[in-house]
Write a protein that holds these residues in place. Structure first.
Motif, short mmCIF file in Angstrom:
data_model
loop_
_atom_site.label_atom_id
_atom_site.label_comp_id
_atom_site.label_asym_id
_atom_site.label_seq_id
_atom_site.Cartn_x
_atom_site.Cartn_y
_atom_site.Cartn_z
N GLY A 79 0.61 -13.09 -1.05
CA GLY A 79 1.37 -12.01 -0.46
C GLY A 79 0.69 -10.66 -0.56
O GLY A 79 1.04 -9.73 0.17
N VAL A 80 -0.27 -10.53 -1.47
CA VAL A 80 -1.01 -9.27 -1.60
C VAL A 80 -2.13 -9.16 -0.57
O VAL A 80 -2.83 -8.15 -0.52
CB VAL A 80 -1.60 -9.11 -3.02
CG1 VAL A 80 -0.51 -8.97 -4.05
CG2 VAL A 80 -2.53 -10.28 -3.36
N SER A 81 -2.30 -10.18 0.25
CA SER A 81 -3.32 -10.14 1.30
C SER A 81 -2.98 -9.08 2.34
O SER A 81 -1.80 -8.71 2.51
CB SER A 81 -3.40 -11.49 2.01
OG SER A 81 -3.60 -12.55 1.12
N PRO A 82 -3.98 -8.60 3.09
CA PRO A 82 -3.68 -7.73 4.23
C PRO A 82 -2.74 -8.46 5.20
O PRO A 82 -2.83 -9.68 5.36
CB PRO A 82 -5.05 -7.50 4.87
CG PRO A 82 -6.03 -7.76 3.77
CD PRO A 82 -5.42 -8.84 2.93
N LEU A 83 -1.84 -7.72 5.82
CA LEU A 83 -0.89 -8.36 6.74
C LEU A 83 -1.59 -9.07 7.88
O LEU A 83 -1.08 -10.08 8.40
CB LEU A 83 0.11 -7.33 7.26
CG LEU A 83 1.12 -6.79 6.24
CD1 LEU A 83 2.09 -5.82 6.91
CD2 LEU A 83 1.88 -7.91 5.55
#
Length: 214
Positions: A85-89
């Motif tokens: 979830g911390v990935s770029p959107l």
């Protein structure tokens, strides 16, 4: 609640053998991150071949290079693959696009996400959002609490929630009260039990009791 069996820190043959002992009590099979790192996506392929009627989750924990990694997992037979979830959107958007194309599913791991990031992820209604207490938090910090930092985030009935990390027969009751997940991800409480089949059956009984009460 569906039971997702997490298979980590073992060889592929051991993972298949253990799963055969508990397959009547579990719903989803997770090919764990350590299994994929050690043996590659052949681990996903062999688990899916051994259990074609089960939902197989590739816990790849993608954070970049999403298209390549998700296509690789789905081509190997995974039904679900995970992205952080911390990935770029844009990375998560790509995972969602690939999953739709393959008619598969995305699980978004909320490990170490901020409240702002969690709120941004609520738009992914097709995904499973995984409330994850990490292995290091369990072993080094002694933290095993799920859902306590998420407030009302998971009250949207359109959001499918999973819970992972340190779940035991003793803790699953509190987990239902705080989070009431659709999927519970259970590893060592089954895989390291003296009798894995009996442990899995006990979890199944608890999960089905909840279904009967709803």
């Amino acid at each position: 609640m569906k039971i997702q069996l997490a298979l980590d820190r073992m060889e592929i043959a051991e993972a298949i053998s253990l799963t055969r002992k508990v397959e009547d009590s579990i719903d989803w099979i997770e090919v764990g991150t350590s299994l994929i790192k050690e043996f590659g996506v052949v681990s996903v392929k062999e688990l899916k071949q051994a259990f074609p009627d089960k939902t197989v989750v590739a816990d790849i924990k993608t954070i970049d290079n999403a298209r390549y990694e998700f296509e690789m997992c789905f081509e190997a037979g995974a039904d679900v693959a995970t992205v952080m979830g911390v990935s770029p959107l844009v990375t998560i958007d790509t995972c969602m696009e690939v999953a739709r194309r393959y008619n598969k599913k995305v699980m978004i791991d909320l490990l170490n996400t901020s409240l702002e990031q969690k709120q941004a992820l609520m738009k992914y209604k097709e995904a499973v959002l995984c409330d994850h207490v990490s292995k290091d938090e369990q072993e080094e910090a002694g933290s095993r609490n799920h859902g306590t930092k998420n407030g009302q985030l998971f009250e949207d009935p359109d959001i499918q929630v999973a819970a992972a990390g340190g779940i035991t027969l003793d803790s699953i009751g509190k987990l239902r009260e705080t989070l009431n997940p659709a999927v519970v991800i259970i590893g060592s409480a089954i895989t390291k039990a003296d009798n894995p089949a009996e442990a899995a059956a006990d979890f199944k009984q608890i999960c089905h009791q909840k279904e009967e009460l709803v």
